[in-house]
Write an enzyme that holds these catalytic residues in place. Structure first.
Site, PDB file in Angstrom:
ATOM      1  N   HIS A 181     -11.299  -4.930  10.639  1.00 39.09           N
ATOM      2  CA  HIS A 181     -11.694  -4.407   9.233  1.00 39.09           C
ATOM      3  C   HIS A 181     -12.965  -3.277   9.242  1.00 39.09           C
ATOM      4  O   HIS A 181     -14.157  -3.033   8.529  1.00 39.09           O
ATOM      5  CB  HIS A 181     -12.573  -5.637   8.216  1.00 39.09           C
ATOM      6  CG  HIS A 181     -11.263  -6.318   7.101  1.00 39.09           C
ATOM      7  ND1 HIS A 181     -10.325  -6.673   8.018  1.00 39.09           N
ATOM      8  CD2 HIS A 181     -10.668  -6.362   6.452  1.00 39.09           C
ATOM      9  CE1 HIS A 181      -9.650  -6.957   7.712  1.00 39.09           C
ATOM     10  NE2 HIS A 181      -9.467  -6.785   6.092  1.00 39.09           N
ATOM     11  N   GLU A 217       1.024  -0.726  -0.078  1.00 36.45           N
ATOM     12  CA  GLU A 217      -0.469  -0.018   0.001  1.00 36.45           C
ATOM     13  C   GLU A 217       1.072   1.524  -0.160  1.00 36.45           C
ATOM     14  O   GLU A 217       0.153   2.224  -0.600  1.00 36.45           O
ATOM     15  CB  GLU A 217      -0.838  -0.164   0.749  1.00 36.45           C
ATOM     16  CG  GLU A 217      -1.843  -1.211   0.995  1.00 36.45           C
ATOM     17  CD  GLU A 217      -1.464  -1.970   1.346  1.00 36.45           C
ATOM     18  OE1 GLU A 217      -0.664  -3.022   2.095  1.00 36.45           O
ATOM     19  OE2 GLU A 217      -2.730  -3.003   1.393  1.00 36.45           O
TER      20      GLU A 217
END
Lengths: 321, 331
Positions: free
Chosen positions: A128, A59
């Site tokens: 999440h 990322e």
């Protein structure tokens, strides 16, 4: 035309790729897999692997590469799978994308869009389910948008690409299945919008909390309280004119924020209402936020941790006591 | 890893005399500019952090001479020399050091954040490893646009302990991008010696694990630096990323706030015997390409340029406070 929020996002992506050769999509599993949430499904076949570019689990690397590609004359759309993983490239977003124009004396623009899903409500537990839109909204130099409607899911991407600034587009998996009519109206990324007219209280919300606010307003209407719902849409820069106009009309306000209460975007909005409309208020401004816990897995606990229509109804009623 | 410097570079310089003198003069330009900066720092004219490149000049000089004008450069906070030789005018650099609005970043960045769009100089990055992903993206843009354009990314060996290094090498190799990763190994990440920060101190072995060509170069020798960078450029444009380890040494402290407790004075003195300017000067003299008079003449030209740059910076203006928030967003 009735489409889902997911289809609206995909349509926006397809149009952006078709409109400008400089635009490309890069991220984890955006190509062959079709996107974690199937948003980019089919785009690889249509635009090829150069422009629908699968990236490894890096990322920091590929967000930074998106910034570099923007400097090099392209218009990248970088997909970070979820806001939870965006903490890995946080350095590139905050220390480079947001800063570069100013620190270079205006020489380097970063026309970059970073898309990421955000929010809780799908029993994915604490790693999440974060909502960090408010964190990002703290940072000057980037713009933050939160599409809550079909039109915004479709149109905000194009507006973000045209903006010339780094724009973070937060997408809400909790809304992906919702369907609605796509209008032909162009959307901007500058203004908040009144989603429901009302007279007695203002509910300010963004993202997945907007439908909850509208549900609460329906319930309140049945009980005789006509509430107005303002969808912030753009979390930075904030369109306080729209918020203040509504609050001055209704004289009462509840801010709904899926982020944690402490140091949240809702706190900023409350502060600005205090600074600019204190004497127009008939009651202290209230908030409905995420409970200050990591989001737990069981459904009943997750639901208890998040803003819900009933909590919003209770908060609005509390303004009249 | 040994901290002992290799023997000083010797032997003939294989360049035409005028080219050799340009290399020498450019090393002097960096050296004299930075010596002046140190002096001005002491006088309070330059503030913030100031990281001097003194001792490492052969790397930027050799590398920049090997690059084309249209190539991109991404550098670190020790980037004065890279900026200067990529084409950022010395007066604009000096004005930036002063924080003046005529500076190459309008005074917003200072020593660590020199930028110049026209020179394709992309900073001036004070996050260690922060420039590497950026270089990958610049390389990606060049490749997707079909441009014959190298992106040279400079970083220290300290950055090789950052995740950004690994992610960037992997991406550049996967996507076969025209990026040259130029590692300036000066043996210390601030005060941490390489054997205390790298489990694998053979940096080329580490880089080669990404499937890229990696080779070491004597970073104290401008001839070797030029030739190494030239080879890297050709290779990167043809086949994708290349890693070069320039073995070099910084003669001064990490920044102006560093008492240098972490290294021996004897080690520094030993490396100084390999100083890139005096060894190159000696070689040119030995082969009859340079006389002491010519050297003094070049040095005087450089001193004059530094003098003009300081005068420019002194005369430059301050950005009005009303412009504080200018350029945060696109207009």
């Amino acid at each position: 035309m009735t489409i889902t929020y997911r289809e609206a996002l995909r349509m926006g992506l397809r149009e952006a790729l078709a409109r400008d050769q400089r635009v490309f999509l890069v991220g984890e599993d955006v190509g062959r897999y079709g996107g974690t949430y199937a948003v980019s499904k089919g785009l690889l076949d249509e635009f090829g692997p150069e422009r629908v570019r699968d990236a490894p689990l890096s990322e920091l690397g590929f967000v930074g590469a998106g910034i570099g590609a923007a400097l090099g004359g392209l218009k990248p759309i970088v997909e970070v799978m979820t806001v939870n993983f965006s903490l890995l490239p946080l350095d590139q977003i905050v220390n480079t994308a947001a800063i570069l124009r100013h620190m270079s004396g205006g020489q380097f623009a970063v026309p970059l869009v970073i898309r990421m899903s955000t929010g809780a409500g799908r029993q994915l537990a604490a790693q999440h389910s974060h909502s960090f839109e408010g964190w990002y909204a703290h940072v000057p130099g980037i713009k933050i948008v939160a599409p809550a409607t079909i039109d915004d899911a479709h149109g905000m991407l194009g507006a973000a690409l045209d903006d010339g600034n780094p724009v973070l587009v937060f997408e809400y998996p909790a809304l992906f299945e919702t369907a609605g009519e796509l209008s032909s109206a162009r959307v901007d990324i500058a203004h908040a919008q009144v989603r429901r007219q009302g007279t007695r209280a203002t509910i300010v919300a963004y993202g997945a909390s907007v439908p909850k606010a509208l549900a609460a307003a329906d319930q309140l209407a049945a009980e005789g309280i006509n509430a107005e719902v303002v969808d912030l849409r753009v979390l930075r820069p904030l369109d306080m004119d729209t918020v203040l106009a509504s609050v001055r009309k209704t004289r009462r306000a509840v801010i709904v924020d899926e982020g944690w209460r402490s140091g949240s975007l809702s706190a900023e909005i409350v502060a600005r209402i205090m600074e600019q409309a204190f004497y127009d208020l008939d009651a202290p401004v209230a908030r409905v936020c995420r409970e200050e816990v990591p989001i737990p897995y069981p459904r009943h606990l997750e639901e208890a941790a998040l803003p819900q229509p009933e909590k919003i109804v209770a908060a609005v009623k509390g303004l009249f006591q | 890893m040994s901290h002992v410097a290799a023997p000083p570079p010797s032997g003939p310089v294989p360049f035409a005399r005028e080219n050799s003198l340009k290399l020498l003069k450019d090393m002097l330009r960096i050296r004299r500019m930075e010596e002046k900066c140190a002096e001005l720092y002491g006088a309070g004219r330059i503030r913030g952090f100031l990281h001097l490149y003194i001792g490492e000049e052969a790397v930027a000089t050799g590398a920049m001479h090997a690059l084309a004008r249209g190539d991109n450069v991404v550098a670190t906070y020790r980037e004065h020399g890279h900026a200067l030789l990529k084409g950022v005018p010395m007066d604009r650099i000096m004005a930036e050091m002063f924080g003046k609005k005529e500076g190459c970043s309008r005074g917003r960045g200072g020593s660590m954040h020199l930028f110049d769009a026209a020179a394709r100089f992309y900073g001036g990055n004070a996050i260690v490893g922060g420039g590497l992903p950026l270089a990958v993206g610049l390389g990606l843009a060049a490749k997707m646009r079909g441009e014959e354009r190298l992106t040279a990314c400079f970083f220290g060996e300290g950055a090789m302990a950052e995740g950004a290094f690994h992610e960037s090498m992997n991406l550049a190799a996967l996507w076969k991008l025209p990026v040259a990763f130029f590692c300036e190994n000066n043996l210390y990440a601030m005060g941490t010696a390489i054997e205390r920060s790298e489990s694998q101190t053979d940096l080329c072995t580490k880089a080669a694990s990404y499937g890229v060509e990696a080779f070491p170069v004597d970073g104290m020798d401008v001839v070797a630096a030029y030739e190494g960078a030239k080879r890297a450029r050709a290779k990167a444009l043809a086949d994708g990323p290349v890693f070069v380890e320039f073995r070099t040494y910084r003669f001064r402290a990490h920044s102006m706030f560093d008492p240098e407790l972490y290294r021996d004075k004897a080690e520094v003195e030993q490396w100084k015997t390999r100083g890139p300017i005096h060894t190159f000067t000696a070689r040119l003299k030995a082969q009859g390409d340079l006389t002491e008079e010519r050297f003094l003449e070049l040095d005087a030209q450089v001193e004059a340029e530094v003098g003009r740059a300081v005068a420019f910076a002194e005369a430059a203006g301050w950005e009005p406070v009303e412009d504080l928030t200018r350029d945060v967003y696109a207009p």
